[in-house]
Scaffold this active site. Structure first.
Site, PDB file in Angstrom:
ATOM      1  N   ASP A 164      57.371  -7.733  -3.488  1.00  0.00           N
ATOM      2  CA  ASP A 164      57.554  -6.329  -3.847  1.00  0.00           C
ATOM      3  C   ASP A 164      58.215  -6.210  -5.233  1.00  0.00           C
ATOM      4  O   ASP A 164      59.147  -6.955  -5.558  1.00  0.00           O
ATOM      5  CB  ASP A 164      58.457  -5.683  -2.785  1.00  0.00           C
ATOM      6  CG  ASP A 164      58.483  -4.180  -2.853  1.00  0.00           C
ATOM      7  OD1 ASP A 164      57.408  -3.577  -2.747  1.00  0.00           O
ATOM      8  OD2 ASP A 164      59.578  -3.601  -3.008  1.00  0.00           O
TER       9      ASP A 164
ATOM     10  N   GLU B  87      53.561  -7.770  -6.868  1.00  0.00           N
ATOM     11  CA  GLU B  87      53.220  -6.412  -7.291  1.00  0.00           C
ATOM     12  C   GLU B  87      53.667  -6.276  -8.743  1.00  0.00           C
ATOM     13  O   GLU B  87      54.856  -6.315  -9.033  1.00  0.00           O
ATOM     14  CB  GLU B  87      53.973  -5.410  -6.404  1.00  0.00           C
ATOM     15  CG  GLU B  87      53.698  -3.975  -6.764  1.00  0.00           C
ATOM     16  CD  GLU B  87      54.703  -2.995  -6.146  1.00  0.00           C
ATOM     17  OE1 GLU B  87      54.333  -1.835  -5.998  1.00  0.00           O
ATOM     18  OE2 GLU B  87      55.851  -3.383  -5.862  1.00  0.00           O
TER      19      GLU B  87
HETATM   20  C1  GLC Z   1      56.674  -1.122  -3.658  1.00  0.00           C
HETATM   21  C2  GLC Z   1      56.089  -0.879  -2.299  1.00  0.00           C
HETATM   22  C3  GLC Z   1      56.427   0.510  -1.867  1.00  0.00           C
HETATM   23  C4  GLC Z   1      57.925   0.657  -1.810  1.00  0.00           C
HETATM   24  C5  GLC Z   1      58.573   0.246  -3.133  1.00  0.00           C
HETATM   25  C6  GLC Z   1      60.055   0.052  -2.988  1.00  0.00           C
HETATM   26  O1  GLC Z   1      56.113  -0.317  -4.632  1.00  0.00           O
HETATM   27  O2  GLC Z   1      54.708  -1.117  -2.319  1.00  0.00           O
HETATM   28  O3  GLC Z   1      55.851   0.833  -0.631  1.00  0.00           O
HETATM   29  O4  GLC Z   1      58.248   1.974  -1.520  1.00  0.00           O
HETATM   30  O5  GLC Z   1      58.061  -0.961  -3.615  1.00  0.00           O
HETATM   31  O6  GLC Z   1      60.339  -1.099  -2.244  1.00  0.00           O
END
Ligand code: GLC
Ligand code: CA
Length: 534
Positions: free
Chosen positions: A211, A272
């Protein structure tokens, strides 16, 4: 570390380069104990479905004990399973069953922040001089007693990124106030995450989705960001330079990669990386860093041939430059479902065929293979902090997180015997798996056929691609990596009028009723994609 895991259909090595990964939103996938909440026993029982669909791996959204402020992305204990979802033994069982079916299991790790309920943060609140306080970003209370935050940093969910403690200090949270950001310049934080990774890897877990992998480090002098983040942008750019994409973050990915590679069966990481500049995204997937770096340009592209073609070409270039496979994504738990975004199931099916032809890995979001639309969730049932923090201005993400429909005639479409935690809209049973499995024209069958063809055909999913655009038509020419015979072309007509394209044999079409080629030409209706040999 010793691993014995018989994989019957591992095709290409290493497996992750061209894997199709299925993202399970755990809370909404399948309820095993009848409390209306999806869980590990439910997922475990549905693994044969994923094998039947033909994916290579499953990624499970956060399963940890959580404060519940952001769908599990606010973690209280990184080595414990939330009782809503089961136990650590259930994870072990899931991994065993998955491996027996030839599926890998990725979990979701959240290193940028913890929950405010995490014992570290609780201790940090109680004692500003504790070692735990030094693991977060605290700033002193304003000397003048005012309430001007330390700088202009904004929460991505709206409002300032700073909140106050009861004793007047400020703490940083790039997401909700219940998600305080960790200070990755503190070696105790780094060491603790090493332990967490090993804990799950030693259990047999094959990897992690990481994440906010573009975050973690912030400007040490807490200087203002040059600009304000807009959620409509493709990703973070230089305007967010102080809170994203700091150079030190790459050291962490090298460290984590080495940890993955220390296992006899190396583990994998997909991060991500929400950055606007794709060449910056590519840098996260250098050979000693993350295995996959998500880019979200395609996910954020409208139904528009230029936007699709340009994004695909740019992403291929960016990942080729570092020798990494491009990971493709059309939907996830943060984005409205593509059926609704593009305007029809027909378009979503065409986009899927385009994505699944491309070289690299593909990430499918649960329910995409059923052609689920975005649901309109009644305000009283909303859960997403984005909706609340924006005062209802941003719809939030509940509409793509609705519990799965499995069997049309069972209560709650077979998701649970009890009322689901988020309501399923009317019409949901019509999308159910059992309706689609036996229907040769269903979206499920299309995905299944595409994944099968991708597995068998060397030009699909792992070859080389060149992308061109002709008006509203996107053309992707694919050849196998090692010069194996059998080039394939994917044509997508994103316009509103039929077009004629070159084709010798039709391999697969995104909609039923596409006529076969005549004299080397095929008529392609609007909003349709085909895989053909030339
Ligand atoms: C990422 C996740 C999302 C979450 C955020 C904070 O973007 O995909 O769902 O709210 O991180 O952890
Ligand atoms: Ca349950």
């Amino acid at each position: 570390m010793q691993d014995t895991r018989p994989f019957e259909h591992v095709t290409r090595d290493p497996w992750w380069r061209d894997a199709v990964v299925y993202q399970v939103y755990l809370r909404s996938f399948a309820d095993g104990n009848g409390d209306g909440i999806g869980d590990f026993p439910g997922l475990r029982a549905r693994l044969p479905y994923l094998a039947e669909l033909g994916v290579d791996a499953v990624w499970v959204t956060p399963h940890y004990v959580s404060g519940g402020a952001d769908g599990g992305y606010d973690v209280v204990d990184f080595t414990a399973v939330d009782p809503d979802y089961g136990t650590v033994e259930d994870v072990r069982g899931l991994v065993e069953d998955a491996h027996a079916l030839g599926l890998r299991v990725l979990l979701d790790i959240v290193p940028n922040h913890t929950s405010d309920q995490h014992p570290w943060f609780q201790r940090a609140l109680a004692d500003p001089d504790s070692p735990e306080a030094a693991r977060y970003h605290f700033r002193p209370a304003n000397e003048d007693g005012g309430d001007e935050p330390p700088n202009n940093w904004q929460s991505m969910f709206g409002g300032p990124a700073w909140s106050r403690t009861p004793d007047g200090r400020w703490y940083l949270h790039l997401f909700t106030p219940q998600q305080p950001d960790l200070d990755w310049r503190n070696p105790e934080v780094v060491a603790d995450f090493d332990r967490t990774l090993r804990f799950w890897f030693d259990l047999g877990v094959d990897g992690f989705r990481v994440d906010v992998a573009y975050g973690l480090f912030k400007d040490p002098a807490y200087r203002d960001n040059p600009g304000i983040y807009s959620p409509t942008l493709f990703g973070h750019g230089p305007e967010q330079a102080m809170t994203t994409n700091q150079p030190e973050v790459h050291d962490i990915w090298r460290r984590w990669r080495a940890l993955c590679d220390s296992y006899a069966e190396p583990r994998m990481l997909v991060g991500e990386v929400s950055l606007a500049d794709l060449s910056e995204v590519g840098r996260y997937a250098r050979p000693d860093e993350l295995h996959h770096a998500f880019q979200f340009r395609l996910l954020k592209s409208d139904w528009d041939a230029a936007s699709f073609a340009d994004t695909i070409a740019e992403a291929l270039t960016a990942f080729d430059a570092v020798g990494a496979p491009a990971p493709w994504v059309l939907g996830n738990h943060d984005k409205a479902r593509q059926v609704t975004r593009y305007g029809s199931v027909r378009r979503a099916r065409a986009a899927a065929l385009l994505m699944l032809a491309l070289p690299g890995s593909a990430y499918l979001y649960a329910g995409e293979e059923l052609g689920l639309p975005e649901a309109d969730v009644p305000v009283a049932s909303r859960r997403d902090p984005i909706f609340f923090r924006s005062g209802g201005k941003r719809a939030g993400r509940d509409g793509c997180r609705i519990p799965m429909p499995w069997e049309a005639s069972r209560p709650n479409a077979g998701f649970s015997a009890a009322t689901p935690w988020l309501p399923q809209p009317a019409g949901w049973p019509g999308h159910a798996v059992d309706r689609q499995e036996s229907d040769p024209d269903s979206t499920f069958t299309l995905y299944q056929q595409a994944l099968m063809a991708r597995r068998l055909h060397p030009a699909l999913g792992s070859g080389r691609a060149s992308v061109t655009r002709h008006g509203d038509v996107v053309r992707v020419d694919l050849v196998a990596r090692d010069g194996e015979p059998g080039p394939v072309t994917c044509w997508v007509n994103m316009g509103s009028a039929p077009v004629t394209v070159a084709a010798r044999t039709l391999l697969l079409a995104s909609s039923p009723g596409v006529p076969g080629p005549v004299d080397g030409r095929l008529t392609l209706a609007a909003d349709t994609a085909v895989w053909v040999s030339r």
